[in-house]
Write a protein that holds these residues in place. Structure first.
Motif, PDB file in Angstrom:
ATOM      1  N   ASP A 127       1.042   4.067  -2.947  1.00  0.00           N
ATOM      2  CA  ASP A 127       0.688   5.466  -2.735  1.00  0.00           C
ATOM      3  C   ASP A 127       2.014   6.185  -3.426  1.00  0.00           C
ATOM      4  O   ASP A 127       1.973   7.391  -3.852  1.00  0.00           O
ATOM      5  CB  ASP A 127       0.665   5.989  -1.402  1.00  0.00           C
ATOM      6  CG  ASP A 127       0.640   7.190  -0.765  1.00  0.00           C
ATOM      7  OD1 ASP A 127      -0.571   7.764  -1.272  1.00  0.00           O
ATOM      8  OD2 ASP A 127       1.431   7.847  -0.482  1.00  0.00           O
ATOM      9  N   GLU A 155       3.134  20.612  -2.178  1.00  0.00           N
ATOM     10  CA  GLU A 155       4.503  19.930  -2.574  1.00  0.00           C
ATOM     11  C   GLU A 155       5.017  19.016  -1.022  1.00  0.00           C
ATOM     12  O   GLU A 155       5.712  17.936  -1.233  1.00  0.00           O
ATOM     13  CB  GLU A 155       5.755  20.591  -2.690  1.00  0.00           C
ATOM     14  CG  GLU A 155       5.644  21.531  -4.203  1.00  0.00           C
ATOM     15  CD  GLU A 155       4.754  22.497  -4.408  1.00  0.00           C
ATOM     16  OE1 GLU A 155       4.389  22.985  -3.157  1.00  0.00           O
ATOM     17  OE2 GLU A 155       4.051  22.604  -5.271  1.00  0.00           O
ATOM     18  N   ALA A 177      10.802  10.262   3.952  1.00  0.00           N
ATOM     19  CA  ALA A 177      10.264   9.349   5.104  1.00  0.00           C
ATOM     20  C   ALA A 177       9.755   8.045   4.435  1.00  0.00           C
ATOM     21  O   ALA A 177       9.719   7.093   5.183  1.00  0.00           O
ATOM     22  CB  ALA A 177       9.091  10.053   6.077  1.00  0.00           C
ATOM     23  N   ARG A 178       9.183   8.179   3.297  1.00  0.00           N
ATOM     24  CA  ARG A 178       8.569   6.709   2.721  1.00  0.00           C
ATOM     25  C   ARG A 178       9.648   5.676   2.765  1.00  0.00           C
ATOM     26  O   ARG A 178       9.275   4.638   2.980  1.00  0.00           O
ATOM     27  CB  ARG A 178       7.943   7.056   1.384  1.00  0.00           C
ATOM     28  CG  ARG A 178       7.085   5.940   0.695  1.00  0.00           C
ATOM     29  CD  ARG A 178       6.199   5.319   1.736  1.00  0.00           C
ATOM     30  NE  ARG A 178       5.148   6.402   2.320  1.00  0.00           N
ATOM     31  CZ  ARG A 178       4.117   6.929   1.473  1.00  0.00           C
ATOM     32  NH1 ARG A 178       3.688   6.277   0.508  1.00  0.00           N
ATOM     33  NH2 ARG A 178       3.290   8.069   2.108  1.00  0.00           N
ATOM     34  N   GLN A 196      12.232   5.342   4.536  1.00  0.00           N
ATOM     35  CA  GLN A 196      12.371   4.644   5.856  1.00  0.00           C
ATOM     36  C   GLN A 196      11.277   3.816   6.250  1.00  0.00           C
ATOM     37  O   GLN A 196      11.606   2.713   6.682  1.00  0.00           O
ATOM     38  CB  GLN A 196      12.623   6.013   6.794  1.00  0.00           C
ATOM     39  CG  GLN A 196      13.999   6.599   6.633  1.00  0.00           C
ATOM     40  CD  GLN A 196      13.845   7.897   7.547  1.00  0.00           C
ATOM     41  OE1 GLN A 196      12.941   8.343   7.797  1.00  0.00           O
ATOM     42  NE2 GLN A 196      15.154   8.199   7.802  1.00  0.00           N
ATOM     43  N   GLN A 197      10.148   4.229   5.975  1.00  0.00           N
ATOM     44  CA  GLN A 197       9.035   3.468   6.382  1.00  0.00           C
ATOM     45  C   GLN A 197       8.831   2.137   5.729  1.00  0.00           C
ATOM     46  O   GLN A 197       8.604   1.157   6.389  1.00  0.00           O
ATOM     47  CB  GLN A 197       7.844   4.262   5.920  1.00  0.00           C
ATOM     48  CG  GLN A 197       7.282   5.313   7.153  1.00  0.00           C
ATOM     49  CD  GLN A 197       6.819   6.585   6.260  1.00  0.00           C
ATOM     50  OE1 GLN A 197       6.353   6.493   5.325  1.00  0.00           O
ATOM     51  NE2 GLN A 197       6.200   7.752   7.172  1.00  0.00           N
ATOM     52  N   ARG A 257      -1.362  15.418   4.821  1.00  0.00           N
ATOM     53  CA  ARG A 257      -2.358  15.737   3.666  1.00  0.00           C
ATOM     54  C   ARG A 257      -3.681  15.889   4.282  1.00  0.00           C
ATOM     55  O   ARG A 257      -3.947  15.673   5.602  1.00  0.00           O
ATOM     56  CB  ARG A 257      -2.685  14.258   3.073  1.00  0.00           C
ATOM     57  CG  ARG A 257      -1.475  13.747   2.716  1.00  0.00           C
ATOM     58  CD  ARG A 257      -1.460  12.449   1.809  1.00  0.00           C
ATOM     59  NE  ARG A 257      -0.265  11.831   1.328  1.00  0.00           N
ATOM     60  CZ  ARG A 257      -0.078  10.909   0.650  1.00  0.00           C
ATOM     61  NH1 ARG A 257      -1.160  10.364   0.109  1.00  0.00           N
ATOM     62  NH2 ARG A 257       1.029  10.377   0.380  1.00  0.00           N
ATOM     63  N   TYR A 316       0.116   9.032  -5.685  1.00  0.00           N
ATOM     64  CA  TYR A 316      -0.532  10.245  -5.047  1.00  0.00           C
ATOM     65  C   TYR A 316       0.531  10.823  -4.204  1.00  0.00           C
ATOM     66  O   TYR A 316       0.327  11.819  -3.684  1.00  0.00           O
ATOM     67  CB  TYR A 316      -1.673   9.884  -4.321  1.00  0.00           C
ATOM     68  CG  TYR A 316      -2.729   9.350  -5.162  1.00  0.00           C
ATOM     69  CD1 TYR A 316      -3.355  10.461  -6.337  1.00  0.00           C
ATOM     70  CD2 TYR A 316      -3.326   8.226  -5.322  1.00  0.00           C
ATOM     71  CE1 TYR A 316      -4.404   9.909  -7.001  1.00  0.00           C
ATOM     72  CE2 TYR A 316      -4.470   7.809  -5.981  1.00  0.00           C
ATOM     73  CZ  TYR A 316      -4.769   8.728  -6.777  1.00  0.00           C
ATOM     74  OH  TYR A 316      -5.909   8.387  -7.807  1.00  0.00           O
ATOM     75  N   MET A 317       1.517  10.311  -3.753  1.00  0.00           N
ATOM     76  CA  MET A 317       2.489  10.660  -2.718  1.00  0.00           C
ATOM     77  C   MET A 317       3.114  12.239  -3.130  1.00  0.00           C
ATOM     78  O   MET A 317       3.742  12.129  -4.461  1.00  0.00           O
ATOM     79  CB  MET A 317       3.672   9.973  -2.254  1.00  0.00           C
ATOM     80  CG  MET A 317       4.405  10.312  -1.085  1.00  0.00           C
ATOM     81  SD  MET A 317       5.839   9.220  -0.873  1.00  0.00           S
ATOM     82  CE  MET A 317       6.979   9.499  -2.281  1.00  0.00           C
ATOM     83  N   PRO A 318       3.033  13.147  -2.399  1.00  0.00           N
ATOM     84  CA  PRO A 318       3.678  14.317  -2.710  1.00  0.00           C
ATOM     85  C   PRO A 318       5.415  14.348  -2.788  1.00  0.00           C
ATOM     86  O   PRO A 318       5.774  13.447  -2.064  1.00  0.00           O
ATOM     87  CB  PRO A 318       3.278  15.439  -1.794  1.00  0.00           C
ATOM     88  CG  PRO A 318       2.897  14.529  -0.538  1.00  0.00           C
ATOM     89  CD  PRO A 318       2.583  13.331  -1.244  1.00  0.00           C
ATOM     90  N   PRO A 319       6.052  15.220  -3.372  1.00  0.00           N
ATOM     91  CA  PRO A 319       7.425  14.899  -3.484  1.00  0.00           C
ATOM     92  C   PRO A 319       8.135  14.899  -2.180  1.00  0.00           C
ATOM     93  O   PRO A 319       8.797  14.131  -1.975  1.00  0.00           O
ATOM     94  CB  PRO A 319       7.882  16.296  -4.338  1.00  0.00           C
ATOM     95  CG  PRO A 319       6.863  16.768  -4.967  1.00  0.00           C
ATOM     96  CD  PRO A 319       5.557  16.180  -4.304  1.00  0.00           C
ATOM     97  N   GLY A 320       7.568  15.655  -1.391  1.00  0.00           N
ATOM     98  CA  GLY A 320       8.010  15.706   0.166  1.00  0.00           C
ATOM     99  C   GLY A 320       8.102  14.508   0.848  1.00  0.00           C
ATOM    100  O   GLY A 320       8.645  14.310   1.686  1.00  0.00           O
ATOM    101  N   GLY A 321       7.182  13.674   0.501  1.00  0.00           N
ATOM    102  CA  GLY A 321       6.927  12.255   1.109  1.00  0.00           C
ATOM    103  C   GLY A 321       8.197  11.193   0.983  1.00  0.00           C
ATOM    104  O   GLY A 321       8.283  10.493   1.558  1.00  0.00           O
ATOM    105  N   ASP A 343       6.942  16.351   6.154  1.00  0.00           N
ATOM    106  CA  ASP A 343       7.024  16.785   4.607  1.00  0.00           C
ATOM    107  C   ASP A 343       5.943  15.932   3.948  1.00  0.00           C
ATOM    108  O   ASP A 343       5.807  16.048   2.507  1.00  0.00           O
ATOM    109  CB  ASP A 343       8.336  16.540   4.042  1.00  0.00           C
ATOM    110  CG  ASP A 343       9.386  17.402   4.607  1.00  0.00           C
ATOM    111  OD1 ASP A 343       9.040  18.621   4.569  1.00  0.00           O
ATOM    112  OD2 ASP A 343      10.335  16.950   4.920  1.00  0.00           O
ATOM    113  N   ILE A 393       0.851  -1.114   0.126  1.00  0.00           N
ATOM    114  CA  ILE A 393       0.008  -0.076   0.028  1.00  0.00           C
ATOM    115  C   ILE A 393       0.824   1.320   0.011  1.00  0.00           C
ATOM    116  O   ILE A 393       0.629   2.296  -0.608  1.00  0.00           O
ATOM    117  CB  ILE A 393      -0.839  -0.037   1.084  1.00  0.00           C
ATOM    118  CG1 ILE A 393      -1.999  -1.263   1.038  1.00  0.00           C
ATOM    119  CG2 ILE A 393      -1.745   1.179   1.293  1.00  0.00           C
ATOM    120  CD1 ILE A 393      -2.664  -1.568   2.349  1.00  0.00           C
ATOM    121  N   LEU A 394       1.889   1.427   0.791  1.00  0.00           N
ATOM    122  CA  LEU A 394       2.900   2.423   0.809  1.00  0.00           C
ATOM    123  C   LEU A 394       3.519   2.439  -0.579  1.00  0.00           C
ATOM    124  O   LEU A 394       3.809   3.637  -1.077  1.00  0.00           O
ATOM    125  CB  LEU A 394       3.928   2.145   1.864  1.00  0.00           C
ATOM    126  CG  LEU A 394       3.617   2.871   3.148  1.00  0.00           C
ATOM    127  CD1 LEU A 394       2.328   2.134   3.981  1.00  0.00           C
ATOM    128  CD2 LEU A 394       4.762   2.449   4.064  1.00  0.00           C
TER     129      LEU A 394
END
Lengths: 501, 501
Positions: free
Chosen positions: A28, B225, A40-41, A43-44, B246, A32-37, B243, A24-25
């Motif tokens: 996303d 962003e 952290a993504r 790492q998650q 939502r 849909y994930m914004p660039p800023g994400g 970052d 799911i991560l």
């Protein structure tokens, strides 16, 4: 014994949840994930995969599997429980052999190599990517050594994607089809026959393309209430449960085929996951048997159905309803021929059915040459271009359209490419069996009826999930091992007719 | 000592990743998940929260926290490390006190009660919900006993949402504002002055509403962003990292305010999360201080900014650009008055600023009456209606518009409601301080400049994350504890002027 089995299933269900959470991560991240994400993504995802891996290689799972061995041997080999124990043992043994540190190192090197690959491709400069590719290759050699092998170093790498398949088997298969395909491509390109596909290259409104994609996916049986379609730069299918299997596509405003066939392709993958038996849900068996078998399903719906004359006889009026101007005076037969145009080209993902597998062979051969030290990273671009000339009669004008075109090597995915061809080949073999079992199947396509084919696939293939390997499935369903005869005959008949050979 | 601290941070980072993964699954569940995904999703979320909980209550964390106690006492109390140790210890002690089995039981009972609540609300039939609510109440009593309390049973429940706040404090606060608000509502409703808001109730194209929402969110400083806006039945804000914060909104075709103010409200929440210091990232401090403090931020941007005269002086032309027909002849002053219309009504989420807190008090009082056995579940609908008449002068025509309207009790979230009012009250107190520090702040709103306010909030509040409680923040920022004076003065001035009192 039932208690031990339940305890195994409880542990595997928890791991299944973690893996689906990671999926799911990942979905996303690509939709849909914004660039800023991004940071952290990463790492998650690393945390989820680390926890899942640690839980899976737990000694307790090994102990339970050993304790269940005798019980499994008393069950029919194709029973759900015996298959669960067998496949889990196979996965477990592999997972235990590779140290977590190496897995992390490969992931990290891959992330760096991916960035270098993008830069190299954008700058038409292979040397930027070369040291990273070298590192990936070294790491994957160590990885292969950890897994172990008796024959070829490619074997354990291929086995990760296509369990049970060997390098030698693939070489035989590829030798068979190469000797037929190279002359076939030559025959087609030497004919003066030109297939007109210019009407596919026009401006197509994106919302209307979307509507057609949804219509086509629904038509072949993809259930939107148990999935969804989104946009992403690279189309993909992902599954969070049997009842939530999602697909993506991408739209080119000036080329009809891009989104349409990507959608059929991904919907084909998704039909497989949506069709797995509910009895396997929440276990490691609730997935496709292998990448090759998965690709057989995407290719079946994309090519054997979606690029068939029967399909267009039914579907052309629907496309014309939505694009009446764009396809004015274009008939089903024009469309059928246009979407089957053969043209040697540089880019694998844009290749037609005839030339596609030649692209794959080049990669497979080069991967083996690299892993067995017959060529160096430095030689790779030139080796690529020589093979392109040999198999397809063309030479890439630059490395972006040559050796740098695919993302796979940047993540160190050596051994992945052959599964694309295995899928094409197996699809044709399966479809021959379909025609034996359901002789009127193509007539039903002309009427827009695809449920019979889907039901057949569900019963014979989809329902089993990961219970069997590609070879086991081929034998169970068609009575013989994977063979190239069906595929070669299919190509010769179809394209011989189109090109008047 | 640094090594111990690092080891604590590593463990907490892993838990942070798990919690954010769960948040991503929750976001998907409420935005894009197809219906088929529901069952597996519940399992996936349960697994993630179980693993996160198990990892957090690990004895090793308790041991490290104890070993770090002395170190923390040697640091300035407001340092990041001392705060991390203090807040984690607070969370840890609470988490250890409640058995996992009870947490699961509450989650399960909540899932069942949620379904019963929906059915009861749709059928206007409280008796369907009653037994489930009774069970939730019993479980939450047990939960409160596990957490322990010296004063009121409501204290530990409130403390889950508003750390450090007591029931007695809330009662005093509510008594203060009730004695001012009830007469204020009465004064407004007895005046013949009618505020026209009919132009807000027209047909508004959804795409255009979307564009205005995006424009307004961007205007106040929400960075797309590092976030995104989506649709969901119930608007919410969720954070996967500093970052990737939502927001969602919902559109009513025939009411302008619904999506617009929901977006400002959620963007207010999101500005808080986007503004947390990067030094706190990947720790349990990287979140809002409490629900009350969080609500102070959403309400500040929704009401103190978004429902201010200065805001509409700037923003009205932008709205008229997009809806020229709909808002023909409507000026900033008309809009200002319309969006501030006071009207006692049945539904909390539709209430204006003056009546809103009276809705909250009713719930707070009834929760205490239930928990302290002054009324039974059976008496609840009647008790609700009596209080509605007493505080707002109206009686709900049915329980769907009365006791059944809110989702909170279906999940057993007793102690949550007061945080809405605490947010309103704290927002006004903060804004008084803003005006002392930045006397020209409202003039800057008229020019469409909101960065000064945001910078002030970032520096004084957002950056600290969960380091301090509401009370600590109030004292640090405004020099006094939470007080109701600012809020009452704000309401009396604003609505006194609008209604000519």
């Amino acid at each position: 014994m039932q208690k031990k089995l339940d305890s195994l299933k409880t542990r595997l269900a928890e791991i299944d949840d973690l893996n689906h959470a990671a999926a799911i991560l990942g979905w996303d991240q690509q939709t849909y994930m914004p660039p800023g994400g991004a940071e952290a993504r990463a790492q998650q995802l690393a945390t989820l995969s680390h926890i899942s891996h640690e839980k899976f290689i737990d000694n307790a799972i090994g102990d339970i599997l050993n304790e269940l061995q005798e019980y499994a041997e008393g069950l029919p080999e194709d029973s759900d429980d015996a298959s669960l124990i067998r496949v889990t043992k196979r996965d477990y043994d592999k997972a235990r052999r590779v140290p977590s540190a190496l897995i992390s190192e490969i992931a990290q090197a891959g992330a760096q190599a991916f960035e270098a690959w993008k830069e190299a491709k954008d700058g038409f400069n292979f040397t930027i990517f070369a040291p990273f590719l070298k590192r990936n290759l070294e790491l994957k050699k160590r990885y292969a050594e950890c897994l172990g092998y008796t024959g070829r170093i490619y074997d354990p790498l291929l086995d990760q994607f296509e369990p049970g398949m060997t390098t030698a088997q693939v070489e035989t298969i590829f030798a068979n089809i190469r000797q037929e395909l190279v002359p076939l491509v030559h025959a087609i390109t030497s004919k003066s026959t030109v297939v007109d596909n210019s009407f596919l290259h026009q401006e197509f409104d994106e919302q209307k393309q979307w509507d057609i994609c949804v219509k086509a996916a629904r038509l072949i049986g993809y259930v939107f209430e148990r999935g969804r379609l989104d946009r992403s730069p690279h189309p993909f299918t992902t599954s969070f449960s049997i009842d939530d299997v999602r697909i993506t596509t991408r739209f080119l405003r000036d080329y009809f085929s891009a989104a349409f066939f990507a959608t059929l392709h991904e919907a084909g993958h998704a039909l497989y996951n949506q069709g797995i038996s509910r009895k396997l849900e929440h276990t490691p068996l609730a997935d496709g048997a292998s990448l090759g078998v998965h690709e057989s399903q995407s290719r079946m719906w994309e090519n054997l159905v979606g690029r068939s004359r029967a399909f267009w006889k039914f579907f052309m009026p629907h496309v014309k309803d939505i694009f009446p101007e764009e396809f004015h005076n274009i008939h089903a037969e024009n469309m059928y021929r246009a979407v089957n145009r053969v043209q040697p080209s540089f880019i694998r993902v844009e290749a037609d059915e005839v030339t596609y597998n030649l692209h794959i062979m080049i990669r497979f051969e080069l991967e083996n040459d690299l892993l067995e030290d017959r060529i160096s990273i430095h030689d790779l671009p030139n080796a690529w271009n020589i093979k392109m000339q040999e198999y397809l009669g063309i030479t890439p004008p630059d490395d972006a359209r040559g050796v740098l075109q695919d993302v796979h090597w940047s993540s160190g995915s050596f051994g992945y490419f052959p599964t694309y061809s295995l899928g094409n080949i197996f699809a044709a073999q399966l479809f021959d069996q379909v025609k034996r079992d359901l002789p009127d199947i193509e007539t039903s396509f002309e009427k827009g009826a695809f449920q019979k084919l889907l039901d057949w696939l569900r019963q014979n293939l989809h329902a089993h999930g990961r219970k069997f390997t590609l070879d086991e499935l081929a034998r169970r369903i068609t009575g013989e091992p994977l063979q190239t005869r069906s595929f070669i005959t299919y190509l010769k008949n179809k394209f011989g007719e189109i090109y008047g050979l």
